[in-house]
Design a protein around this motif. Sequence first.
Motif, PDB file in Angstrom:
ATOM      1  N   TYR A  69       0.830  -1.207   0.000  1.00 19.11           N
ATOM      2  CA  TYR A  69       0.000   0.000   0.000  1.00 19.11           C
ATOM      3  C   TYR A  69       0.863   1.254   0.000  1.00 19.11           C
ATOM      4  N   LYS A  70       1.969   1.182   0.748  1.00 22.12           N
ATOM      5  CA  LYS A  70       2.857   2.347   0.837  1.00 22.12           C
ATOM      6  C   LYS A  70       3.440   2.679  -0.538  1.00 22.12           C
ATOM      7  N   ALA A  71       3.915   1.639  -1.237  1.00 24.09           N
ATOM      8  CA  ALA A  71       4.494   1.861  -2.571  1.00 24.09           C
ATOM      9  C   ALA A  71       3.424   2.349  -3.541  1.00 24.09           C
ATOM     10  N   PRO A 148      17.930   7.397   4.909  1.00 22.85           N
ATOM     11  CA  PRO A 148      16.581   7.763   4.453  1.00 22.85           C
ATOM     12  C   PRO A 148      15.854   8.748   5.379  1.00 22.85           C
ATOM     13  N   SER A 149      16.355   8.891   6.630  1.00 26.35           N
ATOM     14  CA  SER A 149      15.571   9.624   7.635  1.00 26.35           C
ATOM     15  C   SER A 149      15.241  11.073   7.251  1.00 26.35           C
ATOM     16  N   PRO A 150      16.200  11.875   6.738  1.00 24.43           N
ATOM     17  CA  PRO A 150      15.838  13.246   6.375  1.00 24.43           C
ATOM     18  C   PRO A 150      14.773  13.296   5.279  1.00 24.43           C
ATOM     19  N   GLN A 181       6.524  13.643  19.201  1.00 31.68           N
ATOM     20  CA  GLN A 181       6.821  12.529  20.118  1.00 31.68           C
ATOM     21  C   GLN A 181       7.979  11.737  19.529  1.00 31.68           C
ATOM     22  N   GLY A 182       9.164  11.900  20.104  1.00 27.06           N
ATOM     23  CA  GLY A 182      10.348  11.184  19.613  1.00 27.06           C
ATOM     24  C   GLY A 182      11.168  12.039  18.668  1.00 27.06           C
ATOM     25  N   ILE A 183      12.317  12.486  19.155  1.00 23.02           N
ATOM     26  CA  ILE A 183      13.180  13.298  18.280  1.00 23.02           C
ATOM     27  C   ILE A 183      14.460  12.508  17.973  1.00 23.02           C
ATOM     28  N   GLY A 184      14.232  11.350  17.351  1.00 21.82           N
ATOM     29  CA  GLY A 184      15.333  10.499  16.886  1.00 21.82           C
ATOM     30  C   GLY A 184      15.753  10.953  15.495  1.00 21.82           C
ATOM     31  N   LYS A 185      16.122   9.984  14.656  1.00 15.76           N
ATOM     32  CA  LYS A 185      16.645  10.332  13.323  1.00 15.76           C
ATOM     33  C   LYS A 185      15.620  11.125  12.506  1.00 15.76           C
ATOM     34  N   VAL A 186      14.376  10.650  12.472  1.00 16.10           N
ATOM     35  CA  VAL A 186      13.355  11.368  11.699  1.00 16.10           C
ATOM     36  C   VAL A 186      12.851  12.585  12.480  1.00 16.10           C
ATOM     37  N   ASP A 205      10.952  12.927  24.530  1.00 10.12           N
ATOM     38  CA  ASP A 205      11.800  11.789  24.153  1.00 10.12           C
ATOM     39  C   ASP A 205      12.303  11.165  25.443  1.00 10.12           C
ATOM     40  N   VAL A 206      12.760   9.909  25.338  1.00  8.70           N
ATOM     41  CA  VAL A 206      13.381   9.297  26.515  1.00  8.70           C
ATOM     42  C   VAL A 206      14.842   9.738  26.642  1.00  8.70           C
ATOM     43  N   SER A 207      15.372  10.344  25.585  1.00  7.16           N
ATOM     44  CA  SER A 207      16.767  10.790  25.604  1.00  7.16           C
ATOM     45  C   SER A 207      16.865  12.260  26.035  1.00  7.16           C
ATOM     46  N   GLN A 208      17.423  12.464  27.234  1.00 11.42           N
ATOM     47  CA  GLN A 208      17.563  13.810  27.770  1.00 11.42           C
ATOM     48  C   GLN A 208      18.519  14.638  26.901  1.00 11.42           C
ATOM     49  N   ARG A 209      19.532  13.953  26.365  1.00 11.24           N
ATOM     50  CA  ARG A 209      20.536  14.650  25.552  1.00 11.24           C
ATOM     51  C   ARG A 209      19.887  15.271  24.310  1.00 11.24           C
ATOM     52  N   ARG A 210      19.046  14.510  23.661  1.00 12.16           N
ATOM     53  CA  ARG A 210      18.383  15.011  22.450  1.00 12.16           C
ATOM     54  C   ARG A 210      17.440  16.167  22.790  1.00 12.16           C
ATOM     55  N   LEU A 211      16.746  16.023  23.924  1.00 13.28           N
ATOM     56  CA  LEU A 211      15.805  17.081  24.328  1.00 13.28           C
ATOM     57  C   LEU A 211      16.554  18.386  24.578  1.00 13.28           C
ATOM     58  N   ALA A 240       7.877   8.139  17.129  1.00 10.75           N
ATOM     59  CA  ALA A 240       8.617   7.186  17.962  1.00 10.75           C
ATOM     60  C   ALA A 240       8.025   5.788  17.857  1.00 10.75           C
ATOM     61  N   LEU A 241       6.795   5.642  18.318  1.00 11.53           N
ATOM     62  CA  LEU A 241       6.231   4.306  18.533  1.00 11.53           C
ATOM     63  C   LEU A 241       4.944   4.094  17.747  1.00 11.53           C
ATOM     64  N   GLY A 242       4.617   2.810  17.513  1.00  8.69           N
ATOM     65  CA  GLY A 242       3.339   2.473  16.892  1.00  8.69           C
ATOM     66  C   GLY A 242       2.244   2.380  17.940  1.00  8.69           C
ATOM     67  N   GLY A 260       2.782  12.209  11.379  1.00  2.00           N
ATOM     68  CA  GLY A 260       4.112  11.869  11.879  1.00  2.00           C
ATOM     69  C   GLY A 260       4.656  10.649  11.166  1.00  2.00           C
ATOM     70  N   SER A 261       5.885  10.278  11.515  1.00  2.00           N
ATOM     71  CA  SER A 261       6.570   9.224  10.765  1.00  2.00           C
ATOM     72  C   SER A 261       6.342   7.819  11.315  1.00  2.00           C
ATOM     73  N   ALA A 262       5.888   7.689  12.544  1.00  2.69           N
ATOM     74  CA  ALA A 262       5.823   6.351  13.150  1.00  2.69           C
ATOM     75  C   ALA A 262       4.951   5.421  12.314  1.00  2.69           C
TER      76      ALA A 262
HETATM   77  P1  NAD Z   1      14.888   6.464  16.041  1.00  4.15           P
HETATM   78  O1  NAD Z   1      15.090   5.240  16.828  1.00  4.15           O
HETATM   79  O2  NAD Z   1      16.069   7.193  15.495  1.00  4.15           O
HETATM   80  O3  NAD Z   1      14.024   7.538  16.859  1.00  4.15           O
HETATM   81  C1  NAD Z   1      13.007   7.192  17.752  1.00  4.15           C
HETATM   82  C2  NAD Z   1      13.094   8.168  18.911  1.00  4.15           C
HETATM   83  O4  NAD Z   1      11.975   7.935  19.756  1.00  4.15           O
HETATM   84  C3  NAD Z   1      14.362   7.992  19.754  1.00  4.15           C
HETATM   85  O5  NAD Z   1      14.987   9.251  19.956  1.00  4.15           O
HETATM   86  C4  NAD Z   1      13.841   7.387  21.048  1.00  4.15           C
HETATM   87  O6  NAD Z   1      14.613   7.785  22.172  1.00  4.15           O
HETATM   88  C5  NAD Z   1      12.444   7.986  21.103  1.00  4.15           C
HETATM   89  N1  NAD Z   1      11.524   7.261  21.957  1.00  4.15           N
HETATM   90  C6  NAD Z   1      11.513   5.952  22.291  1.00  4.15           C
HETATM   91  N2  NAD Z   1      10.499   5.688  23.132  1.00  4.15           N
HETATM   92  C7  NAD Z   1       9.842   6.854  23.318  1.00  4.15           C
HETATM   93  C8  NAD Z   1       8.700   7.229  24.066  1.00  4.15           C
HETATM   94  N3  NAD Z   1       8.023   6.344  24.816  1.00  4.15           N
HETATM   95  N4  NAD Z   1       8.287   8.514  24.007  1.00  4.15           N
HETATM   96  C9  NAD Z   1       8.970   9.416  23.278  1.00  4.15           C
HETATM   97  N5  NAD Z   1      10.061   9.131  22.567  1.00  4.15           N
HETATM   98  C10 NAD Z   1      10.486   7.853  22.575  1.00  4.15           C
HETATM   99  O7  NAD Z   1      13.890   6.032  14.848  1.00  4.15           O
HETATM  100  P2  NAD Z   1      13.564   6.850  13.527  1.00  4.15           P
HETATM  101  O8  NAD Z   1      14.329   6.263  12.395  1.00  4.15           O
HETATM  102  O9  NAD Z   1      13.604   8.320  13.803  1.00  4.15           O
HETATM  103  O10 NAD Z   1      12.046   6.406  13.282  1.00  4.15           O
HETATM  104  C11 NAD Z   1      10.994   6.936  14.061  1.00  4.15           C
HETATM  105  C12 NAD Z   1       9.685   6.253  13.670  1.00  4.15           C
HETATM  106  O11 NAD Z   1       9.425   6.468  12.264  1.00  4.15           O
HETATM  107  C13 NAD Z   1       9.699   4.730  13.850  1.00  4.15           C
HETATM  108  O12 NAD Z   1       8.413   4.321  14.205  1.00  4.15           O
HETATM  109  C14 NAD Z   1      10.036   4.207  12.461  1.00  4.15           C
HETATM  110  O13 NAD Z   1       9.534   2.890  12.240  1.00  4.15           O
HETATM  111  C15 NAD Z   1       9.304   5.216  11.589  1.00  4.15           C
HETATM  112  N6  NAD Z   1       9.858   5.358  10.245  1.00  4.15           N
HETATM  113  C16 NAD Z   1      11.147   5.736  10.071  1.00  4.15           C
HETATM  114  C17 NAD Z   1      11.659   5.892   8.784  1.00  4.15           C
HETATM  115  C18 NAD Z   1      13.078   6.348   8.559  1.00  4.15           C
HETATM  116  O14 NAD Z   1      13.402   6.768   7.437  1.00  4.15           O
HETATM  117  N7  NAD Z   1      13.938   6.313   9.564  1.00  4.15           N
HETATM  118  C19 NAD Z   1      10.834   5.662   7.669  1.00  4.15           C
HETATM  119  C20 NAD Z   1       9.498   5.288   7.883  1.00  4.15           C
HETATM  120  C21 NAD Z   1       9.012   5.131   9.172  1.00  4.15           C
END
Ligand code: NAD
Length: 364
Positions: A69-71, A148-150, A181-186, A205-211, A240-242, A260-262
Motif C-alpha cells: 500500500y505504501k508503494a 533515508p531519515s531526512p 513525540q520522539g526526536i530520533g533520526k526522523v 523523548d526518553v533521551s535527555q541529551r536530544r531534548l 517514535a512508537l506504533g 508523523g513518521s511512526a
Molecule cells: P529512532 O530510533 O532514530 O528515533 C526514535 C526516537 O523515539 C528515539 O529518539 C527514542 O529515544 C524515542 N523514543 C523511544 N520511546 C519513546 C517514548 N516512549 N516517548 C517518546 N520518545 C520515545 O527512529 P527513527 O528512524 O527516527 O524512526 C521513528 C519512527 O518512524 C519509527 O516508528 C520508524 O519505524 C518510523 N519510520 C522511520 C523511517 C526512517 O526513514 N527512519 C521511515 C518510515 C518510518
Amino acid sequence: MDSSILDYVAQHGHEQLCFFSDPSSGLRAIVAIHDTTLGPALGGARMYPYEKEEDAILDVLRLSEGMSYKAAMAGLPLGGGKCVIVGNPRTDKTPALFHALGHAVNKLTGRYITAEDVGTTVEDLVEVSRTSDFVAGLPAEMGGGGDPSPWTALGVVRGMEACSEAVWGSADLSGKRVAIQGIGKVGYALAEMLHERGATLYVTDVSQRRLEQAARDLGAFIVGLDEIYSTPCDIFAPCALGAILNDVTIPQLTAAIVAGSANNQLEEPRHGAMLVERGILYAPDYVVNAGGLINVATELEPAGYDERLARERVLAIYDNVASVVRQARASGLPTSEAADFVARQRITAARMSRRQAMTAIEMR
Ligand code: NAD
C-alpha cells in the motif's frame, strides 16, 4: 493469529511466504511477498528476537502488505515485501549471517528486494550486497541514497502542509505549534525543518541529551512523555512508537492534525473513525512516511540514484496526502480507510490492465 496461515494469506492476498535457514551461519529468516503487480516487492529486513514463530510470521505478513500500500500510494513501480530475521540484533549479527541472507534473497530471483529496517543497519546491507544484487538503501559511496531519515522527515513536512491547507486554508506552517513525540533520526530532522519554517516546537523523548539539544538549537519546549498528547498544539507528530493513537490517547489530543513518521500509529483500524469523531485530521502513516522508501526506490532507477528525482518525488507526498483527504471527504470514510481503498484500487487497476494486455497477446 485467529485463522490458519493459509486462510490469512488467502484473505490478504499474499503471493508467497518463504522460510530460509542456513545452519552454518545461524540464519533463520522469513520473506513474505504480498503483491508484485506494480513491480518487484521492496521492503526492509527486520531483525528481532521473536519468542514465537507465529509472531514472526504474522509480523512479516502484516508488514509486507503495508509495503504494497505504501508503494502504491507513493506512485512507485514497486510491490510490497518484507523479511524478518529471527535473532537478537545486539548479539546474533555476523557477516556470514548477512551473506547467507543475500543467498536467500537471490533464490527469489528479483521478486523481492531487501533494505534496512528495525534491527538492521546500512553496514549489514553492505554485507548482504556482497552476495546479492537485490539490495537497496546502500550508502552514498556505493551509489546508494544514504540515510533515508531526512527524506522521511521532508515527506512528513509535506504531509503536514497538505493537511494544513485542508484544515486552515493555507499550507504555511509558520506560527503553528507542533508537538513531536520522539526526536530520533526522523523526529529531529523534522524538528529542524519545522523550525526553519517558523513553527513552535514541543518535544518529548526518553533521551535527555536530544531534548536538551532541541531546546538549545531549535528553541523547543520540553514536555513529559505522557504530557505530549494533551499539550496544547495545532499538529501532533508521532515519530517514535506504533499504536499510540488509541482509546486512552485520542481523547487527550488537542491538535487539529496528526501527521508523523511512526509506523502503524492506529492501535486498531476503528481508531481512524475515532479521530474523525474528535474532528482531527489524520495523515495516514504510510502515506506521509513514504519519503525514505521513495529515496531508496530511486536507487533502482536504470540510471542509478538521482537526488533531484528523489526530492521531486518526496515533495509530491503533498499531493498524495491532499488526494487522500479529498477522497475521505467525498466518501465519508476516515482518511486511514480512504488511503487503503485508493492503494487497493491502484493495484487492482494495474492487475486488470495487465490481464487485458495478456489476453490481447494470447488472442493474436
Ligand atoms: P529512532 O530510533 O532514530 O528515533 C526514535 C526516537 O523515539 C528515539 O529518539 C527514542 O529515544 C524515542 N523514543 C523511544 N520511546 C519513546 C517514548 N516512549 N516517548 C517518546 N520518545 C520515545 O527512529 P527513527 O528512524 O527516527 O524512526 C521513528 C519512527 O518512524 C519509527 O516508528 C520508524 O519505524 C518510523 N519510520 C522511520 C523511517 C526512517 O526513514 N527512519 C521511515 C518510515 C518510518
